[in-house]
Design a protein around this motif. Structure first.
Motif, PDB file in Angstrom:
ATOM      1  N   TYR A  29     -21.240  44.311 -34.950  1.00  0.00           N
ATOM      2  CA  TYR A  29     -20.442  45.525 -35.172  1.00  0.00           C
ATOM      3  C   TYR A  29     -18.978  45.172 -35.423  1.00  0.00           C
ATOM      4  CZ  TYR A  29     -19.020  50.427 -34.507  1.00  0.00           C
ATOM      5  OH  TYR A  29     -18.529  51.697 -34.693  1.00  0.00           O
ATOM      6  N   HIS A  30     -18.298  46.000 -36.208  1.00  0.00           N
ATOM      7  CA  HIS A  30     -16.934  45.650 -36.622  1.00  0.00           C
ATOM      8  C   HIS A  30     -15.920  45.715 -35.490  1.00  0.00           C
ATOM      9  CE1 HIS A  30     -15.743  50.037 -37.982  1.00  0.00           C
ATOM     10  NE2 HIS A  30     -16.316  50.013 -36.807  1.00  0.00           N
ATOM     11  N   LYS A  66     -22.404  61.615 -48.062  1.00  0.00           N
ATOM     12  CA  LYS A  66     -23.564  60.839 -47.584  1.00  0.00           C
ATOM     13  C   LYS A  66     -24.529  61.734 -46.819  1.00  0.00           C
ATOM     14  CE  LYS A  66     -23.668  59.210 -43.704  1.00  0.00           C
ATOM     15  NZ  LYS A  66     -24.318  59.522 -42.385  1.00  0.00           N
ATOM     16  N   HIS A  90     -17.082  67.212 -40.197  1.00  0.00           N
ATOM     17  CA  HIS A  90     -16.072  66.507 -41.010  1.00  0.00           C
ATOM     18  C   HIS A  90     -15.296  67.449 -41.908  1.00  0.00           C
ATOM     19  CE1 HIS A  90     -18.314  62.953 -39.698  1.00  0.00           C
ATOM     20  NE2 HIS A  90     -17.181  62.324 -39.881  1.00  0.00           N
ATOM     21  N   TYR A 138     -22.746  53.006 -49.512  1.00  0.00           N
ATOM     22  CA  TYR A 138     -23.357  53.778 -48.425  1.00  0.00           C
ATOM     23  C   TYR A 138     -23.889  55.110 -48.964  1.00  0.00           C
ATOM     24  CZ  TYR A 138     -23.812  55.593 -43.598  1.00  0.00           C
ATOM     25  OH  TYR A 138     -24.268  56.101 -42.398  1.00  0.00           O
ATOM     26  N   THR A 156     -25.166  52.763 -36.669  1.00  0.00           N
ATOM     27  CA  THR A 156     -24.041  51.907 -36.262  1.00  0.00           C
ATOM     28  C   THR A 156     -23.176  52.667 -35.255  1.00  0.00           C
ATOM     29  OG1 THR A 156     -22.961  52.683 -38.283  1.00  0.00           O
ATOM     30  CG2 THR A 156     -23.834  50.446 -38.309  1.00  0.00           C
ATOM     31  N   ARG A 167      -9.195  52.420 -28.932  1.00  0.00           N
ATOM     32  CA  ARG A 167      -7.996  52.902 -29.649  1.00  0.00           C
ATOM     33  C   ARG A 167      -7.221  53.899 -28.768  1.00  0.00           C
ATOM     34  NH1 ARG A 167     -12.066  53.884 -34.564  1.00  0.00           N
ATOM     35  NH2 ARG A 167     -12.233  51.724 -35.277  1.00  0.00           N
ATOM     36  N   TYR A 185      -8.481  62.458 -33.559  1.00  0.00           N
ATOM     37  CA  TYR A 185      -9.777  62.158 -34.195  1.00  0.00           C
ATOM     38  C   TYR A 185     -10.634  61.280 -33.291  1.00  0.00           C
ATOM     39  CZ  TYR A 185     -13.542  60.854 -37.189  1.00  0.00           C
ATOM     40  OH  TYR A 185     -14.810  60.682 -37.677  1.00  0.00           O
ATOM     41  N   LYS A 224     -25.761  48.400 -43.097  1.00  0.00           N
ATOM     42  CA  LYS A 224     -24.645  49.285 -42.741  1.00  0.00           C
ATOM     43  C   LYS A 224     -23.593  48.544 -41.916  1.00  0.00           C
ATOM     44  CE  LYS A 224     -22.225  52.928 -41.702  1.00  0.00           C
ATOM     45  NZ  LYS A 224     -22.772  53.798 -40.663  1.00  0.00           N
TER      46      LYS A 224
HETATM   47  O1  AHQ Z   1     -15.589  58.310 -37.631  1.00  0.00           O
HETATM   48  C1  AHQ Z   1     -16.845  57.846 -37.854  1.00  0.00           C
HETATM   49  C2  AHQ Z   1     -17.855  58.681 -38.303  1.00  0.00           C
HETATM   50  O2  AHQ Z   1     -17.593  59.982 -38.507  1.00  0.00           O
HETATM   51  C3  AHQ Z   1     -19.112  58.135 -38.560  1.00  0.00           C
HETATM   52  C4  AHQ Z   1     -20.328  58.811 -39.048  1.00  0.00           C
HETATM   53  C5  AHQ Z   1     -21.384  57.740 -38.830  1.00  0.00           C
HETATM   54  C6  AHQ Z   1     -22.342  57.627 -39.998  1.00  0.00           C
HETATM   55  O3  AHQ Z   1     -22.907  58.660 -40.396  1.00  0.00           O
HETATM   56  O4  AHQ Z   1     -22.550  56.488 -40.485  1.00  0.00           O
HETATM   57  N1  AHQ Z   1     -20.652  56.509 -38.620  1.00  0.00           N
HETATM   58  C7  AHQ Z   1     -19.362  56.788 -38.342  1.00  0.00           C
HETATM   59  C8  AHQ Z   1     -18.368  55.938 -37.900  1.00  0.00           C
HETATM   60  C9  AHQ Z   1     -17.092  56.481 -37.642  1.00  0.00           C
HETATM   61  N2  AHQ Z   1     -16.035  55.736 -37.183  1.00  0.00           N
HETATM   62  C10 AHQ Z   1     -16.139  54.288 -37.288  1.00  0.00           C
HETATM   63  C11 AHQ Z   1     -14.950  53.654 -36.564  1.00  0.00           C
HETATM   64  O5  AHQ Z   1     -14.946  52.449 -36.356  1.00  0.00           O
HETATM   65  O6  AHQ Z   1     -14.018  54.424 -36.282  1.00  0.00           O
HETATM   66  C12 AHQ Z   1     -17.480  53.851 -36.814  1.00  0.00           C
HETATM   67  C13 AHQ Z   1     -18.530  54.429 -37.777  1.00  0.00           C
HETATM   68  C14 AHQ Z   1     -19.874  53.898 -37.421  1.00  0.00           C
HETATM   69  O7  AHQ Z   1     -19.999  53.195 -36.399  1.00  0.00           O
HETATM   70  O8  AHQ Z   1     -20.829  54.060 -38.217  1.00  0.00           O
END
Ligand code: AHQ
Length: 241
Positions: A29-30, A66, A90, A138, A156, A167, A185, A224
């Motif tokens: 994971y990132h 998406k 969103h 994606y 993910t 954060r 957020y 992903k």
């Molecule tokens: O803010 C994020 C978000 O709305 C989503 C929707 C979801 C998806 O449908 O793939 N994944 C996701 C993620 C959001 N924030 C990312 C972050 O690092 O702030 C993480 C991300 C995810 O883990 O897929």
């Protein structure tokens, strides 16, 4: 009958083991990406923070598309009744004020809190090519895949609550120049991520039955994870220390 060695000849994982296999993917994971590690340690410059906000906005920008792609492929009304909430989360709903403003509005306020005017953020002028390509990949995956596979790719977010909590905990100390209102957020996303993962995991654990299908689910999650990782690779290169 000859001794079939394909993975689908192996016993499928139990539901609990399948979930454990999915969660074990969190090692990729990132949150572990060097850019994110530096950001959490307070080592990013204002330019790097602004660059990250402006590029990650494109990810938020494509999420409704998406999720709409998943809806358009989904023939199950019960699933659509739950999934449509993700678009409203969103894009906002009702009077679009307060909690109903939508995540893209909250992310716009994050940008303004960091010194990026609304029009500049929404112009997408700062989005670097590889971030655009990763995000568009994606959306394309969601459009052309069975809706259950696209649901699996959203998992993910199993690992997202921690990255948002990091954060919220670190930015006020490390980046006090980002007005506190901008962190809304991250705060609002935590319960939504937990709700979304509960539904997405249920769909995934039900749909991928054979061992070969379960391993396909792991491949989808890796795809992903690579999207998120590639985005930070590109942001890190675009905004060097
Ligand atoms: O803010 C994020 C978000 O709305 C989503 C929707 C979801 C998806 O449908 O793939 N994944 C996701 C993620 C959001 N924030 C990312 C972050 O690092 O702030 C993480 C991300 C995810 O883990 O897929």
């Amino acid at each position: 009958m000859n001794d079939i060695t394909r993975s689908d000849a192996q016993q499928p994982w139990s539901r609990a083991e399948f979930e454990a296999q999915l969660r074990a993917m969190g090692k990729g994971y990132h949150i572990h990406h060097p850019f994110n590690v530096r950001m959490n340690a307070g080592l990013c410059s204002p330019a790097q923070i602004r660059g990250w906000i402006a590029n990650r906005f494109y990810y938020q920008f494509i999420i409704p598309k998406k999720d709409a792609a998943i809806l358009s492929n989904c023939d199950d009304r019960e699933t659509r009744r739950l999934w449509i909430a993700r678009i409203l989360d969103h894009d906002g709903y009702g009077d679009y004020q307060g909690d109903a403003e939508g995540g893209m509005e909250a992310w716009t306020r994050l940008g303004e809190a960091a010194g990026i005017p609304r029009a500049e953020l929404w112009s997408l002028q700062h989005v670097v090519p590889a971030v655009r390509f990763a995000c568009d990949a994606y959306v394309d995956f969601a459009r052309r895949s069975p809706w259950q596979e696209a649901v699996c790719s959203s998992l993910t977010e199993m690992f997202a609550p921690q990255i948002h909590k990091d954060r919220l905990a670190g930015w006020p100390e490390h980046y006090p120049w980002v007005e506190a209102d901008g962190l809304t957020y991250f705060r609002t996303r935590i319960p939504l991520a937990q709700r979304d993962v509960e539904h997405g995991l249920s769909v995934t654990l039900d749909w991928f039955k054979t061992r070969e299908q379960q391993e396909r689910a792991l491949d989808i999650l890796k795809f992903k994870l690579d999207i998120l990782w590639a985005m930070l690779d590109a942001i890190e290169k675009a905004y060097p220390e």
